[in-house]
Design a protein around this motif. Structure first.
Motif, mmCIF file in Angstrom:
data_model
loop_
_atom_site.group_PDB
_atom_site.id
_atom_site.type_symbol
_atom_site.label_atom_id
_atom_site.label_comp_id
_atom_site.label_asym_id
_atom_site.label_seq_id
_atom_site.Cartn_x
_atom_site.Cartn_y
_atom_site.Cartn_z
ATOM 1 N N SER A 1 -24.759 -4.251 6.548
ATOM 2 C CA SER A 1 -26.094 -4.567 6.048
ATOM 3 C C SER A 1 -26.347 -6.052 6.225
ATOM 4 O O SER A 1 -25.624 -6.885 5.672
ATOM 5 C CB SER A 1 -26.217 -4.187 4.567
ATOM 6 N N GLY A 2 -27.367 -6.386 7.001
ATOM 7 C CA GLY A 2 -27.765 -7.774 7.164
ATOM 8 C C GLY A 2 -26.660 -8.692 7.633
ATOM 9 O O GLY A 2 -26.563 -9.826 7.167
ATOM 10 N N GLY A 3 -25.808 -8.219 8.528
ATOM 11 C CA GLY A 3 -24.731 -9.038 9.047
ATOM 12 C C GLY A 3 -23.435 -8.934 8.278
ATOM 13 O O GLY A 3 -22.406 -9.461 8.715
ATOM 14 N N VAL A 4 -23.454 -8.281 7.108
ATOM 15 C CA VAL A 4 -22.258 -8.104 6.290
ATOM 16 C C VAL A 4 -21.671 -6.718 6.566
ATOM 17 O O VAL A 4 -22.405 -5.735 6.636
ATOM 18 C CB VAL A 4 -22.571 -8.242 4.789
ATOM 19 N N ARG A 5 -20.354 -6.648 6.708
ATOM 20 C CA ARG A 5 -19.699 -5.368 6.973
ATOM 21 C C ARG A 5 -18.515 -5.164 6.035
ATOM 22 O O ARG A 5 -17.874 -6.118 5.614
ATOM 23 C CB ARG A 5 -19.220 -5.292 8.426
ATOM 24 N N VAL A 6 -18.256 -3.897 5.743
ATOM 25 C CA VAL A 6 -17.054 -3.521 5.006
ATOM 26 C C VAL A 6 -16.106 -2.858 6.002
ATOM 27 O O VAL A 6 -16.424 -1.810 6.566
ATOM 28 C CB VAL A 6 -17.360 -2.560 3.839
ATOM 29 N N TYR A 7 -14.952 -3.499 6.236
ATOM 30 C CA TYR A 7 -13.944 -3.002 7.177
ATOM 31 C C TYR A 7 -12.852 -2.287 6.388
ATOM 32 O O TYR A 7 -12.398 -2.771 5.351
ATOM 33 C CB TYR A 7 -13.320 -4.149 7.954
ATOM 34 N N VAL A 8 -12.416 -1.142 6.919
ATOM 35 C CA VAL A 8 -11.395 -0.350 6.229
ATOM 36 C C VAL A 8 -10.283 0.014 7.209
ATOM 37 O O VAL A 8 -10.549 0.562 8.288
ATOM 38 C CB VAL A 8 -11.988 0.942 5.639
ATOM 39 N N SER A 9 -9.036 -0.297 6.843
ATOM 40 C CA SER A 9 -7.858 0.148 7.592
ATOM 41 C C SER A 9 -6.976 0.954 6.668
ATOM 42 O O SER A 9 -6.893 0.675 5.467
ATOM 43 C CB SER A 9 -7.068 -1.060 8.114
ATOM 44 N N ARG A 10 -6.271 1.956 7.238
ATOM 45 C CA ARG A 10 -5.386 2.803 6.451
ATOM 46 C C ARG A 10 -3.933 2.672 6.899
ATOM 47 O O ARG A 10 -3.662 2.523 8.083
ATOM 48 C CB ARG A 10 -5.801 4.270 6.541
ATOM 49 N N LYS A 11 -3.050 2.754 5.937
ATOM 50 C CA LYS A 11 -1.619 2.778 6.224
ATOM 51 C C LYS A 11 -1.232 4.214 6.555
ATOM 52 O O LYS A 11 -1.239 5.079 5.684
ATOM 53 C CB LYS A 11 -0.823 2.265 5.013
ATOM 54 N N LEU B 1 0.828 -1.200 0.000
ATOM 55 C CA LEU B 1 0.000 0.000 0.000
ATOM 56 C C LEU B 1 0.865 1.253 0.000
ATOM 57 O O LEU B 1 1.888 1.327 0.684
ATOM 58 C CB LEU B 1 -0.908 0.029 1.237
ATOM 59 N N ASN B 2 0.425 2.264 -0.751
ATOM 60 C CA ASN B 2 1.035 3.576 -0.669
ATOM 61 C C ASN B 2 0.687 4.206 0.672
ATOM 62 O O ASN B 2 -0.270 3.796 1.331
ATOM 63 C CB ASN B 2 0.524 4.463 -1.810
ATOM 64 N N GLU B 3 1.444 5.221 1.076
ATOM 65 C CA GLU B 3 1.126 5.929 2.311
ATOM 66 C C GLU B 3 -0.292 6.497 2.216
ATOM 67 O O GLU B 3 -0.646 7.106 1.210
ATOM 68 C CB GLU B 3 2.127 7.064 2.562
ATOM 69 N N GLY B 4 -1.084 6.281 3.248
ATOM 70 C CA GLY B 4 -2.476 6.722 3.232
ATOM 71 C C GLY B 4 -3.409 5.770 2.522
ATOM 72 O O GLY B 4 -4.623 5.982 2.495
ATOM 73 N N GLY B 5 -2.840 4.705 1.944
ATOM 74 C CA GLY B 5 -3.654 3.725 1.231
ATOM 75 C C GLY B 5 -4.471 2.870 2.176
ATOM 76 O O GLY B 5 -4.213 2.806 3.377
ATOM 77 N N SER B 6 -5.455 2.183 1.628
ATOM 78 C CA SER B 6 -6.402 1.448 2.466
ATOM 79 C C SER B 6 -6.541 -0.007 2.053
ATOM 80 O O SER B 6 -6.433 -0.346 0.876
ATOM 81 C CB SER B 6 -7.783 2.109 2.425
ATOM 82 N N LEU B 7 -6.773 -0.845 3.062
ATOM 83 C CA LEU B 7 -7.208 -2.225 2.856
ATOM 84 C C LEU B 7 -8.688 -2.268 3.179
ATOM 85 O O LEU B 7 -9.100 -1.864 4.272
ATOM 86 C CB LEU B 7 -6.443 -3.181 3.768
ATOM 87 N N GLN B 8 -9.506 -2.735 2.233
ATOM 88 C CA GLN B 8 -10.960 -2.745 2.408
ATOM 89 C C GLN B 8 -11.468 -4.166 2.179
ATOM 90 O O GLN B 8 -11.328 -4.713 1.090
ATOM 91 C CB GLN B 8 -11.616 -1.760 1.439
ATOM 92 N N ILE B 9 -12.026 -4.732 3.245
ATOM 93 C CA ILE B 9 -12.439 -6.135 3.237
ATOM 94 C C ILE B 9 -13.920 -6.236 3.588
ATOM 95 O O ILE B 9 -14.394 -5.563 4.508
ATOM 96 C CB ILE B 9 -11.598 -6.945 4.247
ATOM 97 N N VAL B 10 -14.637 -7.089 2.877
ATOM 98 C CA VAL B 10 -16.048 -7.330 3.185
ATOM 99 C C VAL B 10 -16.199 -8.749 3.721
ATOM 100 O O VAL B 10 -15.562 -9.681 3.235
ATOM 101 C CB VAL B 10 -16.950 -7.109 1.947
ATOM 102 N N ALA B 11 -17.021 -8.901 4.766
ATOM 103 C CA ALA B 11 -17.221 -10.232 5.368
ATOM 104 C C ALA B 11 -18.464 -10.217 6.238
ATOM 105 O O ALA B 11 -18.931 -9.153 6.663
ATOM 106 C CB ALA B 11 -16.003 -10.633 6.198
ATOM 107 N N TYR B 12 -19.005 -11.401 6.492
ATOM 108 C CA TYR B 12 -20.082 -11.548 7.470
ATOM 109 C C TYR B 12 -19.456 -11.447 8.856
ATOM 110 O O TYR B 12 -18.571 -12.237 9.198
ATOM 111 C CB TYR B 12 -20.790 -12.886 7.281
ATOM 112 N N HIS B 13 -19.902 -10.498 9.649
ATOM 113 C CA HIS B 13 -19.256 -10.194 10.924
ATOM 114 C C HIS B 13 -19.223 -11.403 11.860
ATOM 115 O O HIS B 13 -18.221 -11.627 12.548
ATOM 116 C CB HIS B 13 -19.968 -9.028 11.614
ATOM 117 N N ASN B 14 -20.296 -12.184 11.878
ATOM 118 C CA ASN B 14 -20.383 -13.330 12.783
ATOM 119 C C ASN B 14 -19.866 -14.623 12.161
ATOM 120 O O ASN B 14 -19.975 -15.692 12.756
ATOM 121 C CB ASN B 14 -21.822 -13.516 13.261
#
Length: 202
Positions: A191-201, A155-168
Motif C-alpha cells: 500500500s502506497g509503497g509500503v510492503r509486508v514481506y513474509v518468509s517461512r521456515k 522460529l518453530n518449523e513452519g514459522g514465519s518472519l514478517q517484516i514491513v518496509a518501504y520497498h524503495n
C-alpha cells in the motif's frame, strides 16, 4: 533523519520530557490508545507501516509471536488485544521503549513477556511461531541483515518472519536477504509503497 533514528535505536534510560497519546484505529472499527514517549520510534503518531503490519500479518494457527524492536508496543499489544489467545513476547534495545511497552501492556490489561536487548539476545533457547518487525533500516545493514539471517534459529518449523518496509527505501534489499536466507518470500500486502514481506521456515 538518520540522526533521529540513531537517537531512538540507542539505549535511553532517562525519563522522557514529553509523552503523547496515540490513537490507533483499525479498519474493523476497533480503536486503542497508547502512551508514546519522545525518543521512541513513531513518537506521538500511529505509524502507517506498523498499522499495515498489524492489519495484514499472517497469524492463523499460531500461538507465540515476537514483536522485535517493539518501541512503545503498538504492534504486539494490538495483536494481543485482537487475538487474545496469542502468547506475546516483545523486545527492544531502548530502555525507554521497554518502560512504555510495559505501561501500555498494563493499561490494556494484557500479559506479555517483555525483555530488553539487542535483536535476539534476550531470547536464547526460545522459539516462536512468528517474528514481526518494522525494522530499523536507518540503523544500517549490519543490524537489519542480522535480524533476518538469525531469525530461523528462533522460529518453530513452519514459522514465519514478517517484516514491513518501504520497498524503495530498503525494503527491496530486505526482501532479497529474506529470500536468500529462507529460500522463499512473498509480499502479503502492499500500500502506497509500503510492503509486508513474509518468509517461512520450511
Amino acid at each position: 533523519m538518520k540522526e533521529d533514528f540513531q537517537h531512538y535505536y540507542t539505549d535511553q534510560t532517562e525519563p522522557p520530557k514529553t509523552i503523547r497519546s496515540v490513537y490507533l484505529r483499525l479498519r474493523n472499527g476497533h480503536s486503542y490508545t497508547f502512551k508514546s514517549p519522545e525518543g521512541v520510534f513513531a513518537f506521538g503518531k500511529a505509524d502507517r507501516a506498523s498499522l499495515l503490519l498489524i492489519e495484514n500479518c499472517i497469524l492463523e494457527g499460531q500461538e507465540s509471536i515476537l514483536d522485535l524492536g517493539c518501541g512503545y508496543g503498538a504492534v504486539g499489544i494490538t495483536l494481543k488485544l485482537e487475538h487474545p489467545d496469542l502468547k506475546l513476547h516483545m523486545s527492544d534495545v531502548n530502555t525507554r521503549a521497554l518502560t512504555f511497552s510495559k505501561i501500555n501492556a498494563r493499561d490494556h490489561n494484557i500479559l506479555a513477556d517483555i525483555r530488553k536487548g539487542d535483536l535476539f539476545s534476550p531470547w536464547e533457547k526460545t522459539s516462536f511461531d512468528s517474528i514481526l518487525s518494522n525494522p530499523p533500516i536507518a540503523a544500517g545493514k549490519a543490524v537489519w541483515q542480522r535480524m533476518i539471517t538469525e531469525a530461523p534459529e528462533f522460529l518453530n518449523e513452519g514459522g514465519s518472519l514478517q517484516i514491513v518496509a518501504y520497498h524503495n527505501k530498503g525494503g527491496s534489499r530486505l526482501e532479497a536477504i529474506m529470500r536468500e536466507t529462507f529460500g522463499n518470500v512473498i509480499t502479503a500486502t502492499k500500500s502506497g509503497g509500503v510492503r509486508v514481506y513474509v518468509s517461512r521456515k520450511l
